[in-house]
Design a protein around this motif. Structure first.
Motif, PDB file in Angstrom:
ATOM      1  N   ASP A  81       0.818  -1.214   0.000  1.00  0.00           N
ATOM      2  CA  ASP A  81       0.000   0.000   0.000  1.00  0.00           C
ATOM      3  C   ASP A  81       0.851   1.263   0.000  1.00  0.00           C
ATOM      4  OD1 ASP A  81      -2.324  -1.445  -0.085  1.00  0.00           O
ATOM      5  OD2 ASP A  81      -2.796  -1.233   2.045  1.00  0.00           O
ATOM      6  N   TYR A  82       2.111   1.121   0.428  1.00  0.00           N
ATOM      7  CA  TYR A  82       3.034   2.259   0.414  1.00  0.00           C
ATOM      8  C   TYR A  82       3.903   2.274  -0.847  1.00  0.00           C
ATOM      9  CZ  TYR A  82       1.981   3.323   5.297  1.00  0.00           C
ATOM     10  OH  TYR A  82       1.348   3.668   6.469  1.00  0.00           O
ATOM     11  N   GLY A  83       3.685   1.297  -1.727  1.00  0.00           N
ATOM     12  CA  GLY A  83       4.469   1.245  -2.950  1.00  0.00           C
ATOM     13  C   GLY A  83       5.736   0.424  -2.848  1.00  0.00           C
ATOM     14  N   VAL A  84       5.878  -0.338  -1.777  1.00  0.00           N
ATOM     15  CA  VAL A  84       7.055  -1.200  -1.602  1.00  0.00           C
ATOM     16  C   VAL A  84       6.654  -2.633  -1.936  1.00  0.00           C
ATOM     17  CG1 VAL A  84       8.778  -2.079   0.012  1.00  0.00           C
ATOM     18  CG2 VAL A  84       7.996   0.302   0.194  1.00  0.00           C
ATOM     19  N   ASN A  85       7.277  -3.208  -2.958  1.00  0.00           N
ATOM     20  CA  ASN A  85       6.948  -4.561  -3.383  1.00  0.00           C
ATOM     21  C   ASN A  85       7.899  -5.580  -2.762  1.00  0.00           C
ATOM     22  OD1 ASN A  85       4.789  -3.878  -5.214  1.00  0.00           O
ATOM     23  ND2 ASN A  85       6.353  -3.064  -6.592  1.00  0.00           N
ATOM     24  N   VAL A  86       7.420  -6.782  -2.570  1.00  0.00           N
ATOM     25  CA  VAL A  86       8.251  -7.855  -2.030  1.00  0.00           C
ATOM     26  C   VAL A  86       8.393  -8.955  -3.076  1.00  0.00           C
ATOM     27  CG1 VAL A  86       7.434  -7.328   0.300  1.00  0.00           C
ATOM     28  CG2 VAL A  86       6.345  -9.181  -0.997  1.00  0.00           C
ATOM     29  N   LYS A  87       9.426  -9.779  -2.897  1.00  0.00           N
ATOM     30  CA  LYS A  87       9.674 -10.886  -3.826  1.00  0.00           C
ATOM     31  C   LYS A  87       8.909 -12.143  -3.418  1.00  0.00           C
ATOM     32  CE  LYS A  87      12.892  -8.855  -6.391  1.00  0.00           C
ATOM     33  NZ  LYS A  87      12.767  -8.653  -7.849  1.00  0.00           N
ATOM     34  N   GLY A  88       8.799 -12.348  -2.107  1.00  0.00           N
ATOM     35  CA  GLY A  88       8.153 -13.558  -1.622  1.00  0.00           C
ATOM     36  C   GLY A  88       7.351 -13.292  -0.374  1.00  0.00           C
ATOM     37  N   VAL A  89       6.405 -14.195  -0.091  1.00  0.00           N
ATOM     38  CA  VAL A  89       5.546 -14.053   1.090  1.00  0.00           C
ATOM     39  C   VAL A  89       5.386 -15.398   1.779  1.00  0.00           C
ATOM     40  CG1 VAL A  89       4.229 -12.105   0.155  1.00  0.00           C
ATOM     41  CG2 VAL A  89       3.444 -14.435  -0.269  1.00  0.00           C
ATOM     42  N   PHE A  90       5.026 -15.355   3.053  1.00  0.00           N
ATOM     43  CA  PHE A  90       4.694 -16.552   3.806  1.00  0.00           C
ATOM     44  C   PHE A  90       3.521 -16.215   4.714  1.00  0.00           C
ATOM     45  CE2 PHE A  90       8.061 -14.201   5.862  1.00  0.00           C
ATOM     46  CZ  PHE A  90       7.694 -14.133   7.200  1.00  0.00           C
ATOM     47  N   ASN A 192       5.254  11.254   2.066  1.00  0.00           N
ATOM     48  CA  ASN A 192       4.639  12.564   1.812  1.00  0.00           C
ATOM     49  C   ASN A 192       3.825  12.579   0.521  1.00  0.00           C
ATOM     50  OD1 ASN A 192       5.732  13.912   4.115  1.00  0.00           O
ATOM     51  ND2 ASN A 192       7.721  13.951   3.088  1.00  0.00           N
ATOM     52  N   ALA A 193       3.746  11.433  -0.138  1.00  0.00           N
ATOM     53  CA  ALA A 193       2.935  11.340  -1.346  1.00  0.00           C
ATOM     54  C   ALA A 193       1.468  11.542  -0.991  1.00  0.00           C
ATOM     55  CB  ALA A 193       3.136   9.986  -2.009  1.00  0.00           C
ATOM     56  N   LYS A 194       0.693  12.050  -1.922  1.00  0.00           N
ATOM     57  CA  LYS A 194      -0.713  12.359  -1.653  1.00  0.00           C
ATOM     58  C   LYS A 194      -1.473  11.136  -1.149  1.00  0.00           C
ATOM     59  CE  LYS A 194      -4.788  14.620  -3.659  1.00  0.00           C
ATOM     60  NZ  LYS A 194      -5.762  13.685  -3.082  1.00  0.00           N
ATOM     61  N   LYS A 195      -1.237   9.987  -1.758  1.00  0.00           N
ATOM     62  CA  LYS A 195      -1.947   8.780  -1.346  1.00  0.00           C
ATOM     63  C   LYS A 195      -1.681   8.456   0.114  1.00  0.00           C
ATOM     64  CE  LYS A 195      -2.419   3.827  -2.240  1.00  0.00           C
ATOM     65  NZ  LYS A 195      -1.942   2.663  -3.046  1.00  0.00           N
ATOM     66  N   ALA A 196      -0.421   8.550   0.521  1.00  0.00           N
ATOM     67  CA  ALA A 196      -0.051   8.236   1.903  1.00  0.00           C
ATOM     68  C   ALA A 196      -0.623   9.265   2.871  1.00  0.00           C
ATOM     69  CB  ALA A 196       1.464   8.165   2.037  1.00  0.00           C
ATOM     70  N   VAL A 197      -0.534  10.537   2.509  1.00  0.00           N
ATOM     71  CA  VAL A 197      -1.046  11.605   3.382  1.00  0.00           C
ATOM     72  C   VAL A 197      -2.563  11.496   3.521  1.00  0.00           C
ATOM     73  CG1 VAL A 197      -1.332  14.102   3.591  1.00  0.00           C
ATOM     74  CG2 VAL A 197       0.881  13.151   2.884  1.00  0.00           C
ATOM     75  N   ASP A 198      -3.239  11.259   2.411  1.00  0.00           N
ATOM     76  CA  ASP A 198      -4.704  11.149   2.440  1.00  0.00           C
ATOM     77  C   ASP A 198      -5.156   9.941   3.263  1.00  0.00           C
ATOM     78  OD1 ASP A 198      -4.837  13.383   0.873  1.00  0.00           O
ATOM     79  OD2 ASP A 198      -5.420  12.327  -0.970  1.00  0.00           O
ATOM     80  N   ALA A 199      -4.424   8.838   3.147  1.00  0.00           N
ATOM     81  CA  ALA A 199      -4.790   7.632   3.892  1.00  0.00           C
ATOM     82  C   ALA A 199      -4.667   7.859   5.392  1.00  0.00           C
ATOM     83  CB  ALA A 199      -3.905   6.468   3.456  1.00  0.00           C
ATOM     84  N   LYS A 200      -3.618   8.542   5.800  1.00  0.00           N
ATOM     85  CA  LYS A 200      -3.445   8.824   7.228  1.00  0.00           C
ATOM     86  C   LYS A 200      -4.540   9.758   7.728  1.00  0.00           C
ATOM     87  CE  LYS A 200      -0.065  10.216  10.705  1.00  0.00           C
ATOM     88  NZ  LYS A 200       1.320  10.704  10.965  1.00  0.00           N
ATOM     89  N   ALA A 201      -4.871  10.756   6.923  1.00  0.00           N
ATOM     90  CA  ALA A 201      -5.934  11.689   7.305  1.00  0.00           C
ATOM     91  C   ALA A 201      -7.270  10.964   7.406  1.00  0.00           C
ATOM     92  CB  ALA A 201      -6.018  12.827   6.285  1.00  0.00           C
TER      93      ALA A 201
END
Length: 344
Positions: A81-90, A192-201
């Motif tokens: 949701d913050y734009g950080v992708n991962v290679k694998g999950v468990f 500080n991106a709009k998406k992140a700021v709006d989500a926190k608000a």
């Protein structure tokens, strides 16, 4: 509530075999920092060193910002949701019909390597092959890495630095959110991106509305439950970040008299499932737990005042700790409190 989930899940043996152990040893010997190298004598490319002190009090470090990240599914969904992708999950990622599990959030699960889909399942060989720079998960208890199997934890933690975000004990949802955002920021997210700021608000506005709702409709008792074939679990608000936060906003929870050794829930036989009276039931929505349609077969469930009144709301028992997802959770709870009638 985490241990109740563990008891409900299918436990499988570790998939990793002897070949995985050889790969672990090889990677450990040569190092698995994931730092960039230039073409002159194997020297570092000059990328800035990276570090993050997690909620177990341990410092995760790397020669440069981690790129090959592997994470518990819910934590990976928050980073996404913050734009950080991962290679694998468990962790719970894919349901039996091939769809994304609720804990996968907005992730495209076809683009991640699934190392384990249930509790105690973690393919060490696949993990090593990803050449991980960082492992990320949550933690509910001291020295515990959520969904990292105890039997293989030492092998797994040798392959890459690990960071755990606290979501239980004394931690409240607002702190878990802040810490997850901090981790995401360290991994390259623009907070500080709009998406992140709006989500926190949105989360903050939702929290204010929940506080108003509890004041406007006082005395509403909320029971947090989870159903299995043989037992009904009643959770305490004292050891889960989400419930602790809701309680601070005025939500009145049923407090079980006796809890398991971890202090998360009380286990009741179905004959005694109606022990506590409540006006609203927050029902565990995780895959593998019984949902309202399945619970109809349990007479004591049908007799609960909140159930008779139709005042049942899904509980996201393991929240995805992004402001976007948690805002939605708070908004749904607010509606439940606003619309609830006193029936207990």
């Amino acid at each position: 509530m985490p241990k109740s989930r563990s008891s409900l899940l299918t436990r499988r043996g570790l998939i990793a075999a002897g070949g995985a152990l050889g790969l672990v040893a090889a990677l450990t010997a040569c190092g698995s920092s994931g730092s960039a190298k230039d073409g002159s004598g194997g020297k570092d490319s000059g990328a800035a060193a990276w570090s993050f002190k997690d909620d177990l009090g341990k410092e995760a470090t790397a020669k440069s910002k981690p790129k090959n990240i592997v994470a518990f599914t819910g934590t990976a969904a928050a980073l996404y949701d913050y734009g950080v992708n991962v290679k694998g999950v468990f962790g719970p990622t894919r349901t039996a019909d091939g769809k994304a599990d609720v804990q996968a959030g907005s992730m495209d699960i076809s683009k991640v390597e699934i190392l384990g889909n249930v509790y105690d399942e973690f393919n060490v060989e696949k993990y090593a092959a990803l050449q991980p720079d960082l492992l990320v998960t949550n933690t509910w208890e001291k020295d515990s890495y959520w969904y990292v199997p105890a039997a293989s934890k030492d092998k797994i933690l040798k392959l890459a630095p690990a960071a755990a975000i606290g979501v239980g004990g004394d931690v409240s949802m607002d702190k878990a959110l802040a810490r997850t955002a901090e981790l995401a920021g360290s991994l390259g997210a623009d907070l500080n991106a709009k998406k992140a700021v709006d989500a926190k608000a949105r989360f903050e506005a939702a929290s204010a509305k929940l506080r108003e709702a509890t004041k406007a409709n006082p005395g509403i008792k909320v029971l947090v439950g989870s159903g299995s074939a043989d037992l009904f679990y009643v959770s305490t608000p004292d050891t889960s970040a989400d419930l602790k936060y809701f309680q601070s906003l005025g939500v009145e929870f049923v407090a079980p008299e006796k809890t398991d050794e971890g202090g998360f829930f009380e286990s009741l036989s179905w004959e005694n499932a109606g022990k506590y009276k409540a006006d609203v039931v927050l029902l565990d929505n995780r895959t593998g737990t019984l949902q309202p349609a399945e619970l109809k077969a349990k007479p004591t469930w049908a007799e609960m005042p909140a159930v008779k009144a139709g005042q049942i709301t899904p509980r996201v028992t393991e929240p995805i700790y992004s402001y976007e997802k948690c805002a939605q959770i708070v908004e749904e709870l607010t509606k439940a409190v606003q619309n609830a009638k006193k029936v207990s």
